[in-house]
Design an enzyme around this catalytic site. Structure first.
Site, PDB file in Angstrom:
ATOM      1  N   SER A  71       0.897  -1.349   0.047  1.00 25.63           N
ATOM      2  CA  SER A  71      -0.158  -0.188   0.254  1.00 25.63           C
ATOM      3  C   SER A  71       0.930   1.141   0.239  1.00 25.63           C
ATOM      4  CB  SER A  71      -1.015   0.024   1.341  1.00 25.63           C
ATOM      5  OG  SER A  71      -0.292  -0.326   2.428  1.00 25.63           O
TER       6      SER A  71
ATOM      7  N   LYS B 283      16.188 -15.101 -15.679  1.00 26.41           N
ATOM      8  CA  LYS B 283      16.797 -15.590 -16.751  1.00 26.41           C
ATOM      9  C   LYS B 283      16.952 -17.194 -16.899  1.00 26.41           C
ATOM     10  CE  LYS B 283      19.400 -12.326 -19.014  1.00 26.41           C
ATOM     11  NZ  LYS B 283      19.385 -11.077 -17.977  1.00 26.41           N
TER      12      LYS B 283
ATOM     13  N   THR C 190      27.671 -19.605 -23.686  1.00 26.85           N
ATOM     14  CA  THR C 190      27.012 -18.380 -23.599  1.00 26.85           C
ATOM     15  C   THR C 190      28.160 -17.220 -23.392  1.00 26.85           C
ATOM     16  OG1 THR C 190      25.078 -17.167 -23.726  1.00 26.85           O
ATOM     17  CG2 THR C 190      25.999 -18.289 -21.454  1.00 26.85           C
TER      18      THR C 190
ATOM     19  N   SER D   4      26.595 -10.847 -18.948  1.00 31.44           N
ATOM     20  CA  SER D   4      27.101  -9.867 -17.887  1.00 31.44           C
ATOM     21  C   SER D   4      26.875 -10.725 -16.546  1.00 31.44           C
ATOM     22  CB  SER D   4      26.402  -8.578 -17.768  1.00 31.44           C
ATOM     23  OG  SER D   4      24.997  -8.654 -17.705  1.00 31.44           O
TER      24      SER D   4
ATOM     25  N   ASN E 162      23.609 -12.734 -14.949  1.00 29.63           N
ATOM     26  CA  ASN E 162      22.523 -13.741 -14.529  1.00 29.63           C
ATOM     27  C   ASN E 162      22.260 -14.769 -15.614  1.00 29.63           C
ATOM     28  OD1 ASN E 162      22.112 -12.502 -11.975  1.00 29.63           O
ATOM     29  ND2 ASN E 162      20.542 -11.076 -12.905  1.00 29.63           N
TER      30      ASN E 162
ATOM     31  N   GLY F 200      16.913  -4.700 -21.481  1.00 29.26           N
ATOM     32  CA  GLY F 200      18.359  -4.765 -21.787  1.00 29.26           C
ATOM     33  C   GLY F 200      18.446  -5.092 -23.362  1.00 29.26           C
ATOM     34  N   GLY F 201      18.656  -6.328 -23.642  1.00 24.60           N
ATOM     35  CA  GLY F 201      18.439  -6.887 -25.022  1.00 24.60           C
ATOM     36  C   GLY F 201      17.140  -7.280 -25.553  1.00 24.60           C
ATOM     37  N   GLY F 202      16.097  -7.226 -24.589  1.00 29.57           N
ATOM     38  CA  GLY F 202      14.824  -7.290 -24.846  1.00 29.57           C
ATOM     39  C   GLY F 202      14.239  -8.619 -24.862  1.00 29.57           C
ATOM     40  N   GLY F 203      15.008  -9.810 -24.374  1.00 31.07           N
ATOM     41  CA  GLY F 203      14.480 -11.149 -24.100  1.00 31.07           C
ATOM     42  C   GLY F 203      13.226 -11.069 -23.261  1.00 31.07           C
TER      43      GLY F 203
ATOM     44  N   GLU G 160      14.513   1.449 -19.421  1.00 30.18           N
ATOM     45  CA  GLU G 160      16.027   1.293 -19.662  1.00 30.18           C
ATOM     46  C   GLU G 160      16.806   2.355 -18.669  1.00 30.18           C
ATOM     47  OE1 GLU G 160      17.249   0.609 -24.104  1.00 30.18           O
ATOM     48  OE2 GLU G 160      16.330   2.611 -23.838  1.00 30.18           O
TER      49      GLU G 160
ATOM     50  N   GLY H 257      21.856   4.388 -20.974  1.00 34.07           N
ATOM     51  CA  GLY H 257      21.909   3.253 -22.309  1.00 34.07           C
ATOM     52  C   GLY H 257      20.510   2.976 -23.087  1.00 34.07           C
TER      53      GLY H 257
ATOM     54  N   ASP I 227      19.691   2.887 -25.998  1.00 34.35           N
ATOM     55  CA  ASP I 227      19.500   2.336 -27.241  1.00 34.35           C
ATOM     56  C   ASP I 227      17.888   1.887 -27.642  1.00 34.35           C
ATOM     57  OD1 ASP I 227      20.360   0.200 -25.451  1.00 34.35           O
ATOM     58  OD2 ASP I 227      19.823  -0.873 -27.313  1.00 34.35           O
TER      59      ASP I 227
ATOM     60  N   SER J 271      13.022  -7.748 -11.769  1.00 40.58           N
ATOM     61  CA  SER J 271      13.719  -8.833 -12.671  1.00 40.58           C
ATOM     62  C   SER J 271      14.922  -9.528 -11.775  1.00 40.58           C
ATOM     63  CB  SER J 271      14.264  -8.311 -14.005  1.00 40.58           C
ATOM     64  OG  SER J 271      15.153  -7.153 -13.618  1.00 40.58           O
TER      65      SER J 271
ATOM     66  N   ASN K 193      20.270 -10.397  -7.451  1.00 38.14           N
ATOM     67  CA  ASN K 193      22.065 -10.698  -7.278  1.00 38.14           C
ATOM     68  C   ASN K 193      22.673  -9.578  -7.342  1.00 38.14           C
ATOM     69  OD1 ASN K 193      21.269 -13.462  -7.610  1.00 38.14           O
ATOM     70  ND2 ASN K 193      21.411 -13.598  -9.819  1.00 38.14           N
TER      71      ASN K 193
HETATM   72  C1  PLP Z   1      19.295  -9.706 -18.118  1.00 37.23           C
HETATM   73  C2  PLP Z   1      18.467  -8.786 -17.202  1.00 37.23           C
HETATM   74  C3  PLP Z   1      17.601  -7.935 -17.651  1.00 37.23           C
HETATM   75  C4  PLP Z   1      17.533  -7.545 -19.004  1.00 37.23           C
HETATM   76  O1  PLP Z   1      16.878  -8.593 -19.793  1.00 37.23           O
HETATM   77  P1  PLP Z   1      16.970  -8.553 -21.423  1.00 37.23           P
HETATM   78  O2  PLP Z   1      16.262  -9.800 -21.852  1.00 37.23           O
HETATM   79  O3  PLP Z   1      18.225  -8.769 -21.720  1.00 37.23           O
HETATM   80  O4  PLP Z   1      16.234  -7.463 -21.799  1.00 37.23           O
HETATM   81  C5  PLP Z   1      16.870  -7.338 -16.312  1.00 37.23           C
HETATM   82  N1  PLP Z   1      17.308  -7.397 -15.307  1.00 37.23           N
HETATM   83  C6  PLP Z   1      17.988  -8.298 -14.887  1.00 37.23           C
HETATM   84  C7  PLP Z   1      18.051  -8.702 -13.483  1.00 37.23           C
HETATM   85  C8  PLP Z   1      18.676  -9.211 -15.740  1.00 37.23           C
HETATM   86  O5  PLP Z   1      19.394 -10.043 -15.458  1.00 37.23           O
END
Ligand code: PLP
Length: 324
Positions: free
Chosen positions: A31, A55, A77, A80, A82, A181-184, A206, A210, A212, A306, A309
Site C-alpha cells: 500500500s 533468466k 554463452t 554479464s 545472470n 536490456g537486449g529485450g528477451g 532502460e 543506455g 538504445d 527482474s 543478485n
Molecule cells: C538480463 C537482465 C535484464 C535484461 O533482460 P533482457 O532480456 O536482456 O532485456 C534485466 N534485469 C536483470 C536482473 C537481468 O538479469
C-alpha cells in the site's frame, strides 16, 4: 506483416517445459508503493526465481530443447552474469556441460555463482573485446551450442512465462512495466500480455545512460551504442536483437528511462518498505512507476522485478550513498 520470432503458443509450451524446475514466484503488493505511485501495483518478484533472476526461465527452456547431439556437445554463452548463472544451473540440472564467456569486471557474486553451478568461466574485456565473436569462435572450435542472453526464440519464450504467471495470478492489467536490456524479457512478456490481457499497455524501461531501445523504437531501426556506464549491469547491452526488436516494435507502447540515482532510491524503497533485496537492474521497472514516468493514475499496473543478485557490500555501498 512479417511473422514474429515467437507466438503465445511458444510461451505456453515453455511454461510446460519449465514446470517443476523453475519457481512460480510470488506477486507482491504494497500500500505504501501504491500511495507513492497513485496506482494499484503488482510486483512479480523474479528476485526469488532460482539463481536469483528470471533468466533461469529462458535458459532452461532453451537447453531442454537440445537434440541428443547438442546435449552431448555442451552449451556456451556470453553474459554479464545472470544469464551465465542461468545457463550453468540449467545445464547442470539437464546433465549438459556449460562454458561461459564473462566480462572481467562482472560482479564477483555472479562469477562465483556460475562456477558454483559447475560452469567453466572464460573472461574478456567488455570495453575492448567483442564477446559475441569470441563466443561464436569458441562454439565452433569446441562443438558447443551457443545460447545468447536474449536474441533467441527459446530464450524469449521462456522469459515470457514470468508475465504469463503474473496475469494468471493478478488478472488483467491496464499496464505492464518491464526492464529492458537486449529485450528477451520485454519481448516474451509482451507476447504473453497481448494474449492474456489484451489492451494492456506495455512500457519498457532502460537506464538513462543506455537508451538504445528508446532510440530504436523512435527511429524504427536497431540503434547501436557504446557500452553504457550505469549501475544497472544487467542492462548494459549495446543494441536490441534481430528477433527481439520486431516484437518490441509491434507490441510495446513506449520505452522510458530512469537515472542511476532513481535506481538507488528504488533499491532503498524495496529494502526498507518491502523487505526485498533487488539488484540495480531489477529496479528499472519499479523506478519508472514510483517516479511516475508515465501517467499511471488509478490504473492496475504490473511491475516485473527482474532479479536480486547484488554483492552484499555493493548493496550496502549503494544504499548508503557510495558510488560503486
Ligand atoms: C538480463 C537482465 C535484464 C535484461 O533482460 P533482457 O532480456 O536482456 O532485456 C534485466 N534485469 C536483470 C536482473 C537481468 O538479469
Amino acid at each position: 506483416m512479417t511473422a514474429l520470432a515467437i507466438a503465445y503458443g511458444d510461451v505456453a509450451a515453455a511454461h510446460e517445459r519449465i514446470r517443476g524446475a523453475a519457481h512460480r514466484t510470488p506477486v507482491l503488493t504494497s500500500s505504501t508503493a501504491d500511495a507513492l505511485a497513485g496506482a494499484q501495483l503488482f510486483f512479480k518478484c523474479e528476485n526469488f526465481q532460482r539463481m536469483g533472476a528470471f533468466k533461469f526461465r529462458g535458459a532452461y527452456n532453451a537447453i531442454s530443447q537440445f537434440t541428443p547431439e547438442q546435449r552431448a556437445g555442451g552449451v556456451i554463452t556470453f553474459s554479464s552474469g545472470n544469464h551465465a548463472q542461468a545457463i550453468a544451473l540449467s545445464a547442470k540440472l539437464l546433465g549438459v556441460k556449460a562454458v561461459i564467456v564473462m566480462p572481467q569486471d562482472a560482479p564477483a557474486i555472479k562469477v562465483e555463482a556460475t562456477r558454483g553451478y559447475g560452469g567453466e568461466v572464460i573472461f574478456y574485456d567488455r570495453y575492448t573485446e567483442d564477446r559475441e565473436a569470441l563466443g561464436r569462435r569458441l562454439a565452433e572450435e569446441r562443438g558447443l551450442t551457443l545460447i545468447p542472453p536474449y536474441d533467441h526464440p527459446h530464450v524469449m519464450a521462456g522469459q515470457g512465462t514470468a508475465a504469463k504467471e503474473l496475469f494468471e495470478d493478478a488478472g488483467p492489467l491496464d499496464m505492464l512495466f518491464v526492464c529492458l536490456g537486449g529485450g528477451g524479457l520485454l519481448s516474451g512478456c509482451s507476447v504473453a500480455a497481448h494474449e492474456l490481457s489484451p489492451g494492456c499497455a506495455i512500457v519498457g524501461v532502460e537506464p538513462e545512460a543506455g537508451n538504445d531501445g528508446q532510440q530504436s523504437l523512435q527511429s524504427g531501426a536497431i540503434v547501436h551504442i557504446d557500452t553504457p556506464r550505469t549501475i544497472a549491469d544487467g542492462a548494459q547491452t549495446q543494441h536490441l536483437g534481430n528477433h527481439t526488436f520486431p516484437v518490441i516494435q509491434q507490441l510495446v507502447r513506449e520505452i522510458v528511462t530512469v537515472s542511476d540515482a532513481e535506481l538507488v532510491e528504488t533499491m532503498k524503497f524495496f529494502a526498507s518498505r518491502m523487505k526485498l533485496v533487488v539488484e540495480p537492474t531489477g529496479c528499472l521497472a519499479a523506478a519508472a512507476v514510483l517516479n511516475r514516468k508515465v501517467d499511471i493514475a488509478g490504473k492496475r499496473v504490473g511491475v516485473i522485478v527482474s532479479g536480486g543478485n547484488v554483492d552484499l557490500l555493493r548493496f550496502a555501498s549503494l544504499v548508503s550513498g557510495g558510488q560503486s
